[in-house]
Scaffold this motif. Structure first.
Motif, PDB file in Angstrom:
ATOM      1  N   SER A 236      31.862   0.312 -39.295  1.00 14.46           N
ATOM      2  CA  SER A 236      30.713   1.093 -38.804  1.00 14.46           C
ATOM      3  C   SER A 236      30.422   0.494 -37.554  1.00 14.46           C
ATOM      4  O   SER A 236      30.016  -0.688 -37.384  1.00 14.46           O
ATOM      5  CB  SER A 236      29.778   0.969 -39.781  1.00 14.46           C
ATOM      6  N   SER A 240      21.565  -0.070 -31.166  1.00  9.90           N
ATOM      7  CA  SER A 240      20.139   0.619 -31.315  1.00  9.90           C
ATOM      8  C   SER A 240      19.707   1.766 -30.279  1.00  9.90           C
ATOM      9  O   SER A 240      18.970   2.469 -30.452  1.00  9.90           O
ATOM     10  CB  SER A 240      19.042  -0.462 -31.343  1.00  9.90           C
ATOM     11  N   ASP A 304      30.393  -2.473 -24.510  1.00 10.88           N
ATOM     12  CA  ASP A 304      31.463  -2.657 -25.514  1.00 10.88           C
ATOM     13  C   ASP A 304      32.755  -2.458 -25.131  1.00 10.88           C
ATOM     14  O   ASP A 304      32.803  -1.187 -24.733  1.00 10.88           O
ATOM     15  CB  ASP A 304      31.015  -2.158 -26.951  1.00 10.88           C
TER      16      ASP A 304
HETATM   17  O1  DLL Z   1      23.968  -3.556 -34.530  1.00  3.71           O
HETATM   18  C1  DLL Z   1      23.624  -1.275 -35.148  1.00  3.71           C
HETATM   19  C2  DLL Z   1      24.413  -1.306 -36.054  1.00  3.71           C
HETATM   20  C3  DLL Z   1      23.564  -1.621 -37.455  1.00  3.71           C
HETATM   21  C4  DLL Z   1      25.870  -1.007 -36.371  1.00  3.71           C
HETATM   22  C5  DLL Z   1      24.492  -1.673 -38.486  1.00  3.71           C
HETATM   23  C6  DLL Z   1      26.423  -0.865 -37.224  1.00  3.71           C
HETATM   24  C7  DLL Z   1      25.731  -1.266 -38.638  1.00  3.71           C
HETATM   25  P1  DLL Z   1      22.228  -3.564 -32.064  1.00  3.71           P
HETATM   26  O2  DLL Z   1      21.631  -4.794 -33.002  1.00  3.71           O
HETATM   27  O3  DLL Z   1      21.648  -3.170 -30.924  1.00  3.71           O
HETATM   28  O4  DLL Z   1      22.665  -2.419 -33.120  1.00  3.71           O
HETATM   29  O5  DLL Z   1      23.594  -4.402 -31.653  1.00  3.71           O
HETATM   30  C8  DLL Z   1      24.611  -3.256 -31.261  1.00  3.71           C
HETATM   31  O6  DLL Z   1      26.556  -4.517 -31.713  1.00  3.71           O
HETATM   32  O7  DLL Z   1      26.723  -3.030 -28.725  1.00  3.71           O
HETATM   33  C9  DLL Z   1      28.211  -4.095 -30.287  1.00  3.71           C
HETATM   34  O8  DLL Z   1      28.159  -5.090 -29.570  1.00  3.71           O
HETATM   35  C10 DLL Z   1      27.935  -4.702 -31.845  1.00  3.71           C
HETATM   36  N1  DLL Z   1      28.276  -3.898 -32.693  1.00  3.71           N
HETATM   37  C11 DLL Z   1      27.762  -2.988 -33.343  1.00  3.71           C
HETATM   38  N2  DLL Z   1      28.574  -2.514 -34.397  1.00  3.71           N
HETATM   39  C12 DLL Z   1      29.842  -3.284 -34.246  1.00  3.71           C
HETATM   40  C13 DLL Z   1      31.186  -3.078 -34.857  1.00  3.71           C
HETATM   41  C14 DLL Z   1      23.486  -2.600 -34.375  1.00  3.71           C
HETATM   42  N3  DLL Z   1      31.357  -2.348 -36.118  1.00  3.71           N
HETATM   43  C15 DLL Z   1      25.741  -4.223 -30.758  1.00  3.71           C
HETATM   44  N4  DLL Z   1      31.987  -3.663 -34.437  1.00  3.71           N
HETATM   45  C16 DLL Z   1      27.053  -3.325 -30.044  1.00  3.71           C
HETATM   46  C17 DLL Z   1      31.776  -4.792 -33.506  1.00  3.71           C
HETATM   47  C18 DLL Z   1      29.561  -3.991 -33.099  1.00  3.71           C
HETATM   48  N5  DLL Z   1      30.716  -4.873 -32.581  1.00  3.71           N
END
Ligand code: DLL
Length: 436
Positions: A236, A240, A304
């Motif tokens: 997934s 944000s 990304d």
């Molecule tokens: O990580 C949102 C999220 C929450 C996604 C729960 C999935 C599940 P942020 O804290 O803003 O939001 O971080 C976003 O995390 O730009 C990627 O670099 C990394 N990222 C998120 N999902 C993945 C994934 C959440 N499945 C940043 N694989 C993004 C690799 C991921 N990197």
């Protein structure tokens, strides 16, 4: 396999259908964006003064990119496009307690966002009979509450467990008959090692699926999680700035993540030239959110690195898929799901007078979790044999880092001149984790 849709018409729409919706929605977003000081200036400069200047999707390229720093500089309300009374939700990116990147949602934005997370859950085969234990952090982070709403909207029983308290997680899984878990991959692997201690055995669980995301991970990590727990794990992706989870999700075929293209326009660009790349080539993902009236974000550079998987998926959805995230085009580190910029660490340690000039950040795996160590030289004046003073200094630095970021690194002190000095550009980060 039994394929289910949440909104069959839009999920199976053909390209022409998707692009028609995209254009309509993009024009609305441009109208909203023009209400903000930030975008009105940017768009006017680019020759866009109303939605009528957007005739086709190709006109998207007239719009300048938006970057994370734009959000920081507009903090707190500089990018708001509606009166504050219309905002029903805010979120901030994980990681920093400095100037965060904040997003706002109106009631209709929230409904659209929830619809996408429900759709995501359904595309993995989730149904209202499932019991959903949400081990993602709640709070300002989107990971917890955004998927919570989507699962609840489908009618699942949601357990808002949040992360932490490992032994209780297993007890809840057993007592409430949890079938689906949402967590970072590192957390799921980490807690597996504690299952024995919790007194719960795998056979007592009804656990079937996990949604794993928020941090980079390899196919091997997915396979490991699947075999340890005897479940299916779905990747997934989200961020944000784009509402958090629900941007792209794997369906039952687990062959790349469908980007919900009626809700996001995706572009893959060369991170250096910012020129578009053809499907299949790896580059930086750029996203435009298509239903965010409270705070539109156009052509956001996610940083990304990924590629569009050519061809169509067996599930019948024509929303294109992206491959798992390969890395980033900036230096952001993700430590157990928390975003950390090395510059934040530098800012904190360089304010400590006892700290010298050279430092190194080392990231590695400690068991299944990420471990970050900040190695720093001390100033000459601080050289002492008194271990108590050194201990106190270490604790002081650690505390300052903890207070300004939501992570707690190990701190190592070194004598002046003992840390490696590079010939060219300083190497400040050594990341020993491997993602293939
Ligand atoms: O990580 C949102 C999220 C929450 C996604 C729960 C999935 C599940 P942020 O804290 O803003 O939001 O971080 C976003 O995390 O730009 C990627 O670099 C990394 N990222 C998120 N999902 C993945 C994934 C959440 N499945 C940043 N694989 C993004 C690799 C991921 N990197």
């Amino acid at each position: 396999m039994d394929i289910r849709y949440w909104n069959e018409e839009i999920e199976t729409a053909d390209r022409a259908g998707i692009e028609k919706v995209q254009l309509q929605k993009l024009r609305v977003q441009v109208e909203y964006a023009l209400k903000t000081p930030f975008y009105s200036e940017k768009l006017n400069k680019a020759g866009i003064s109303s939605a009528d200047d957007i005739h086709s999707l190709a006109d998207l390229r007239k719009i300048p990119f938006t970057v994370k720093n734009d959000l920081r500089e507009s903090y707190p309300y500089g990018m708001l496009a509606v009166p504050k009374e219309e905002v029903v939700r805010m979120h901030a990116s994980s990681g920093t307690t400095g100037t965060p990147t904040v997003i706002y949602l109106s009631d209709s934005d929230l409904k659209a966002c929830t619809d996408l997370t429900t759709r995501s859950v359904v595309c993995t085969g989730g149904t209202k009979e499932d019991v959903f234990q949400n081990m993602m952090t709640y709070g300002l982070f989107t990971g917890g509450i955004v998927l919570h709403y989507g699962a609840e909207n489908l009618g699942m029983m949601v357990i808002p467990a949040s992360s932490g308290n490992t032994l209780r997680q297993f007890k809840m899984m057993k007592d409430f008959g949890t079938t689906i878990v949402h967590a970072t991959p590192s957390y799921l692997l980490h807690i597996h090692g504690k299952m024995g201690e919790s007194g719960v055995s795998k056979d007592e669980l009804k656990f079937k699926k996990a949604f794993i995301g928020a941090e980079p991970h390899s196919e091997d990590i997915r396979l490991k999680i699947e075999s340890l727990y005897g479940i299916d794990a779905y990747n997934s992706y989200g961020l944000s700035e784009m509402n958090g989870p629900g941007v792209a999700f794997e369906c039952i075929h687990k062959d790349g993540m469908h980007v919900w293209e009626d809700a996001y326009i995706m572009e893959i660009v060369d991170p250096d030239t910012l020129e578009p790349l053809p499907d299949g080539e790896e580059g930086e993902l750029v996203l435009t959110i298509l239903h965010r009236n409270a705070m539109p974000i156009l052509r956001y550079r996610t940083r990304d690195l990924t590629r569009i998987i050519p061809g169509t998926c067996k599930c019948g959805r024509l929303h294109r898929r992206i491959a798992r995230i390969k890395g980033r085009s900036d230096d952001m580190l993700i430590i157990n799901g928390v975003n950390v910029f090395p510059s934040q660490i530098e800012e904190v340690i360089m304010k400590v007078p006892e700290v010298g000039t050279n430092y190194l950040i080392v990231v590695e795996k400690a068991g299944e979790l990420d471990k970050i160590t900040v190695k720093t030289e001390i100033s000459k004046a601080m050289l002492t044999d008194d271990t108590r003073d050194l201990y106190k200094l270490k604790e002081k630095i650690r505390e300052k880092l903890r207070a300004s970021m939501t992570i707690s690194p190990q701190v190592e002190l070194h004598e002046p001149g003992m840390l490696p000095v590079s010939q060219g550009k300083a190497v400040r980060v050594v990341d020993e984790r491997k993602i293939d």
